[in-house]
Design an enzyme around this catalytic site. Structure first.
Site, PDB file in Angstrom:
ATOM      1  N   GLU A  72       0.785  -1.229   0.000  1.00 56.12           N
ATOM      2  CA  GLU A  72       0.000   0.000   0.000  1.00 56.12           C
ATOM      3  C   GLU A  72       0.824   1.290   0.000  1.00 56.12           C
ATOM      4  O   GLU A  72       0.862   2.043   0.995  1.00 56.12           O
ATOM      5  CB  GLU A  72      -0.965  -0.016   1.172  1.00 56.12           C
ATOM      6  CG  GLU A  72      -1.865  -1.224   1.134  1.00 56.12           C
ATOM      7  CD  GLU A  72      -3.026  -1.157   2.100  1.00 56.12           C
ATOM      8  OE1 GLU A  72      -2.989  -0.364   3.044  1.00 56.12           O
ATOM      9  OE2 GLU A  72      -3.993  -1.922   1.884  1.00 56.12           O
ATOM     10  N   GLU A  79      -5.583  -8.446   0.170  1.00 52.37           N
ATOM     11  CA  GLU A  79      -6.300  -8.113   1.407  1.00 52.37           C
ATOM     12  C   GLU A  79      -7.761  -7.801   1.106  1.00 52.37           C
ATOM     13  O   GLU A  79      -8.042  -7.046   0.178  1.00 52.37           O
ATOM     14  CB  GLU A  79      -5.701  -6.885   2.125  1.00 52.37           C
ATOM     15  CG  GLU A  79      -4.416  -7.142   2.835  1.00 52.37           C
ATOM     16  CD  GLU A  79      -3.930  -5.928   3.615  1.00 52.37           C
ATOM     17  OE1 GLU A  79      -4.774  -5.130   4.090  1.00 52.37           O
ATOM     18  OE2 GLU A  79      -2.705  -5.747   3.694  1.00 52.37           O
TER      19      GLU A  79
HETATM   20  C1  LIG Z   1      -7.799   1.675   4.367  1.00 54.74           C
HETATM   21  O1  LIG Z   1      -7.887   0.321   3.981  1.00 54.74           O
HETATM   22  C2  LIG Z   1      -6.650  -0.178   3.554  1.00 54.74           C
HETATM   23  O2  LIG Z   1      -6.755  -0.735   2.286  1.00 54.74           O
HETATM   24  C3  LIG Z   1      -6.124  -1.190   4.506  1.00 54.74           C
HETATM   25  C4  LIG Z   1      -6.765  -1.937   5.457  1.00 54.74           C
HETATM   26  N1  LIG Z   1      -5.789  -2.659   6.066  1.00 54.74           N
HETATM   27  C5  LIG Z   1      -4.595  -2.354   5.505  1.00 54.74           C
HETATM   28  N2  LIG Z   1      -4.816  -1.471   4.536  1.00 54.74           N
HETATM   29  C6  LIG Z   1      -3.250  -2.827   5.951  1.00 54.74           C
HETATM   30  O3  LIG Z   1      -2.521  -3.384   4.863  1.00 54.74           O
HETATM   31  C7  LIG Z   1      -3.371  -3.812   7.110  1.00 54.74           C
HETATM   32  O4  LIG Z   1      -2.130  -3.831   7.778  1.00 54.74           O
HETATM   33  C8  LIG Z   1      -4.550  -3.397   8.012  1.00 54.74           C
HETATM   34  O5  LIG Z   1      -4.571  -4.148   9.196  1.00 54.74           O
HETATM   35  C9  LIG Z   1      -5.851  -3.593   7.217  1.00 54.74           C
HETATM   36  C10 LIG Z   1      -7.118  -3.352   8.042  1.00 54.74           C
HETATM   37  O6  LIG Z   1      -7.201  -2.003   8.367  1.00 54.74           O
END
Ligand SMILES: CO[C@H](O)c1c[n+]2c([nH]1)[C@H](O)[C@@H](O)[C@H](O)[C@H]2CO
Length: 447
Positions: free
Chosen positions: A166, A353
């Protein structure tokens, strides 16, 4: 009732990340990360939570892998804590760090689980942050040294590599919005960080090829879908800007070797520009083997003059929300992946994810998380639509295998298929664990 079937080689998995589950924050020679520092800073994380212990997976990984085996997943996405390998970010390697991940990866493979390794899931060595972190182009060189060490060390064991988790979160959430480590709030800085991440990514892919490393390499952006509130030109353009903030800005460079010009112009109006050095864009678009997509939610977007950064406001159409307040918008996943395929071609995609925050706890030893099951089912149904529509979808890796440290939300938000009692560290598979196990075993959904 009807059945939707997935391709026989479709990969089902689950994901976590180092800082969120490992704990052992200062053990076996590990250096500080920016998340150790951020979470130890009062006011940054809900309830003053930190990752010092987390799920203690550093010591309990064998128990966790036994649960993964029971779940039946064929892929486990995890991340390496860079400060365990290079406590100072570069220079001397920490042998105990390498030893830990060898034990861990060997145990995965022994249990028939394919390791999908994220090299960077936000826990930058603090020593590098003190020299400017991702705002300093020299951090790119430190990352390349780290990546080369990992490629050579795990050659033949790890065959799926993700350079960055991300980039939007590393740049915008962490250096413009400021909610994540290191907590800056500067748009120019965020654009520079994003660019440096891209250059590091492209150089790493090129090195991976030159070293002849066996396996595949990709990157995992988080994408978000905005639908225009109406077909008025200003609403359509507002939604386009908001989508591009998350999507095109982090995909065009990879596939087109350029930033979306309408957003470059928009940022220029905001006083920020992209600082590109000669050759950067050519490096960034080094072809990848797959794209990891993290998708959770979407919304409606309507033009609103001078509102926030994109003259755009989100309209709550009364979407059902999860316990973290995000809209449940499964159609957005279909729109995102079909748009991506139409725009960038049939790049192989893994959902790296997707999951839901519901804070259910054990009652009589059982965690009844039907809402998580409903969320997962709705999104997986959309994935079948994507496959039927020609999206080159290879697998689905749910977030998350287990409840864990949810960044600035601390332990107040739970995404896992496995419940973790943070007082006792007891693991309890939730109803969603058993639902997902059935899906993984049969490769079909009864709907
Ligand atoms: C804002 O949403 C994002 O795509 C996102 C959501 N999440 C993420 N990125 C991260 O990659 C994870 O480490 C988080 O635990 C997980 C849940 O919040």
């Amino acid at each position: 009732m009807s059945v939707i079937q997935f391709p026989k080689d479709f990969v089902w998995g689950a994901a976590t990340a180092s800082y969120q589950i490992e704990g052992a924050w200062n053990e076996d020679g590990k250096g500080l990360s920016i998340w150790d520092v951020f979470s130890h800073t009062p006011g940054k994380v809900v309830n003053g939570d930190n990752g010092d212990i987390a799920c203690d997976s550093y010591h309990r990984y064998e128990e966790d892998i036994a649960l993964m085996k029971e779940l039946g997943i064929k892929a486990y996405r995890f991340s390496i804590a860079w400060p365990r390998i290079y406590p100072q970010g570069s220079g001397e390697v920490n042998p105990k760090g390498l030893e830990y991940y060898h034990r861990f990866v060997d145990k995965l493979i022994e249990n028939g689980i394919e390791p999908y390794c994220t090299l960077y899931h936000w826990d930058l060595p603090q020593a590098l942050q003190e020299k400017g972190g991702w705002n300093n182009r020299e951090t790119i060189d430190a990352y390349l040294q780290y990546a080369e060490t990992m490629f050579k060390e795990f050659q033949g064991k790890i065959k799926y590599w993700i350079t960055f988790n991300e980039p939007w979160c590393v740049s915008m959430l962490s250096n413009y919005i400021g909610a994540h480590a290191p907590g800056n709030q500067d748009l120019q800085l965020a654009l520079d960080v994003a660019h440096h991440l891209f250059v590091a990514h492209g150089k790493t892919v090129r090195m991976f090829r030159e070293l002849g490393i066996e396996g595949q390499i990709g990157i995992a952006p988080n994408l978000y879908w905005y639908e225009p509130y109406s077909n008025r030109k200003e609403d359509v353009e507002a939604a386009r800007r908001k989508r591009a903030w998350y999507n095109e800005w982090f995909l065009d460079p990879l596939f087109k070797g350029s930033y979306p010009q309408f957003m470059v112009d928009w940022y220029k109006k905001k006083g920020a520009e992209v600082n590109i050095q000669p050759g950067d864009m050519e490096i960034i678009k080094e072809p990848i083997d797959f794209l990891g997509i993290n998708y959770y939610s979407g919304s409606l977007a309507r033009y609103k003059e001078n509102f926030e950064d994109f003259d755009c406001e989100e309209i709550d159409e009364g979407y059902e929300k999860t316990d973290i307040g995000w809209n449940i918008y499964p159609e957005g996943l279909y729109k995102t992946l079909t748009w991506l395929t139409e725009t960038y071609g049939p790049v192989p995609i893994y959902i790296t994810e997707n999951g839901a925050c519901y804070n259910d706890g054990p009652v009589d030893g059982r965690v009844r998380d039907q809402k998580r099951i409903d969320y997962l089912q709705k999104h997986i149904i959309q994935l079948n639509r994507c496959i039927q529509s020609g999206v080159n979808l290879k697998g689905y890796i749910t977030w998350s295998f287990m409840d864990n440290f949810e960044w600035a939300e601390g332990y107040s938000k739970r995404f896992g298929l496995v419940h973790v009692d943070y007082n006792t560290l007891k693991r309890t598979p939730k109803d969603s664990f058993y639902w997902y196990r059935h899906l993984v075993r049969t490769n079909w959904l009864d709907i």
